[in-house]
Design an enzyme around this catalytic site. Structure first.
Site, mmCIF file in Angstrom:
data_model
loop_
_atom_site.group_PDB
_atom_site.id
_atom_site.type_symbol
_atom_site.label_atom_id
_atom_site.label_comp_id
_atom_site.label_asym_id
_atom_site.label_seq_id
_atom_site.Cartn_x
_atom_site.Cartn_y
_atom_site.Cartn_z
ATOM 1 N N CYS A 27 0.859 -1.184 0.000
ATOM 2 C CA CYS A 27 0.000 0.000 0.000
ATOM 3 C C CYS A 27 0.895 1.234 0.000
ATOM 4 O O CYS A 27 1.722 1.405 0.907
ATOM 5 C CB CYS A 27 -0.857 -0.036 1.260
ATOM 6 S SG CYS A 27 -1.880 1.417 1.518
ATOM 7 N N CYS A 85 -0.995 3.868 -6.453
ATOM 8 C CA CYS A 85 -1.858 3.206 -5.460
ATOM 9 C C CYS A 85 -1.997 1.765 -5.909
ATOM 10 O O CYS A 85 -2.235 1.507 -7.099
ATOM 11 C CB CYS A 85 -3.225 3.892 -5.421
ATOM 12 S SG CYS A 85 -4.464 3.008 -4.440
HETATM 13 N N1 DGL Z 1 -4.005 0.637 -1.903
HETATM 14 C C1 DGL Z 1 -3.611 1.762 -1.209
HETATM 15 C C2 DGL Z 1 -2.431 2.490 -1.795
HETATM 16 O O1 DGL Z 1 -1.628 1.889 -2.447
HETATM 17 C C3 DGL Z 1 -4.491 2.653 -0.478
HETATM 18 C C4 DGL Z 1 -5.840 2.961 -0.893
HETATM 19 C C5 DGL Z 1 -6.575 3.608 0.231
HETATM 20 O O2 DGL Z 1 -6.935 2.880 1.158
HETATM 21 O O3 DGL Z 1 -6.801 4.819 0.202
HETATM 22 O O4 DGL Z 1 -2.271 3.668 -1.568
#
Ligand code: DGL
Length: 259
Positions: free
Chosen positions: A74, A183
């Protein structure tokens, strides 16, 4: 610590499975545990302290499963909390950050686009990285609403297409030739994104780089699983497992658990 212990991965939800796929493809003999904190998604709207606290909770869970290394799948969690996690725990951490560097080094139009969460784009780590490329125009766009739609299984929808058009068209009009997906949820949007941007614009995400880095840190620490058998994977989500199963394309070893 045994080499057979699993690699732990976590994300605010199902998006980090895009990273899990890369790690599993490169390291098929490794056992893995994936944690989708979908109940608390999106992280992108939370404060730094809230993100740090959620990351600690996720790491505690993964360490209770004896994970030998943690992949923070993430960008929002990495850019806001990797330092705090590394300070608190002894286990090696691999983080994921938007791939600005390859895009900024290769751009011919001197214009690149980046789509990421507000939490990532506002983070100190990301802003320090951007400062290195002042010769390139970096168009930053928060992907408001995208993670929520993905978490609800609404990828191929009119609503998604309208948001993507809104976010990407100004970048295309400005002449971007590289689009960075900052993301881990967004690689699942690539087919929809390709319908909006010209085929000459290259899309970059960090999944493969994270997998290579994971392999190299395991090697450096003597932690590679030398087994010849296919690794076992367990997926946990604290929300509806059907969305996770759907994005994975299988349902074996996918469990709902409150954590
Ligand atoms: N998948 C996540 C990222 O790479 C976060 C998405 C989120 O929860 O806002 O930032």
């Amino acid at each position: 610590m045994s080499n057979k212990n699993p690699i732990g991965l976590f994300d605010s939800g199902i998006g980090g499975t895009s990273i899990w796929k890369e790690v599993h493809a490169l390291l098929p003999h490794e056992n893995t545990v994936y944690l989708a904190d979908s109940k608390n998604a999106p992280y992108g709207k939370k404060t730094k302290q809230e993100i740090v606290d959620l990351c600690f909770k996720n790491v505690d869970f993964l360490l209770a499963q004896n994970c030998k290394l943690i992949v923070v799948a993430c960008n929002t969690a990495t850019t806001n909390a990797i330092k705090e996690m590394r300070e608190k725990y002894d286990v090696p951490f691999i983080g994921i950050e938007p791939a600005i560097k390859p895009a900024a080094n290769k751009t011919e139009t001197q214009t690149i686009g980046i789509l990421a969460t507000k939490g990532t784009l506002n983070s100190e780590l990301f802003n320090r990285q951007v400062e290195n490329y002042s010769n390139v125009r970096i168009m930053e766009q928060v992907g408001y609403g995208l993670v929520e739609l993905i978490e609800n299984g609404k990828i191929e929808t009119e609503e998604m297409r309208n948001l993507l058009k809104l976010y990407l068209r100004p970048m295309v009009e400005a002449g971007m030739d590289y689009l960075v997906l900052g993301c881990s949820h967004y690689p699942y949007l690539i087919p929809e994104i390709k319908k909006i941007i010209p085929s000459t614009v290259k899309i970059i995400d960090s999944g493969e780089a994270v997998a290579r880095q994971t392999k190299s840190i395991l090697e450096d620490n003597g932690l590679i699983n030398s087994s010849k058998e296919k690794g076992k994977t367990i997926f946990y989500t604290n929300s509806d497992a059907s969305v996770l199963k759907n994005i994975l394309g299988f349902s074996e070893n996918v469990f709902e658990k409150d954590f």
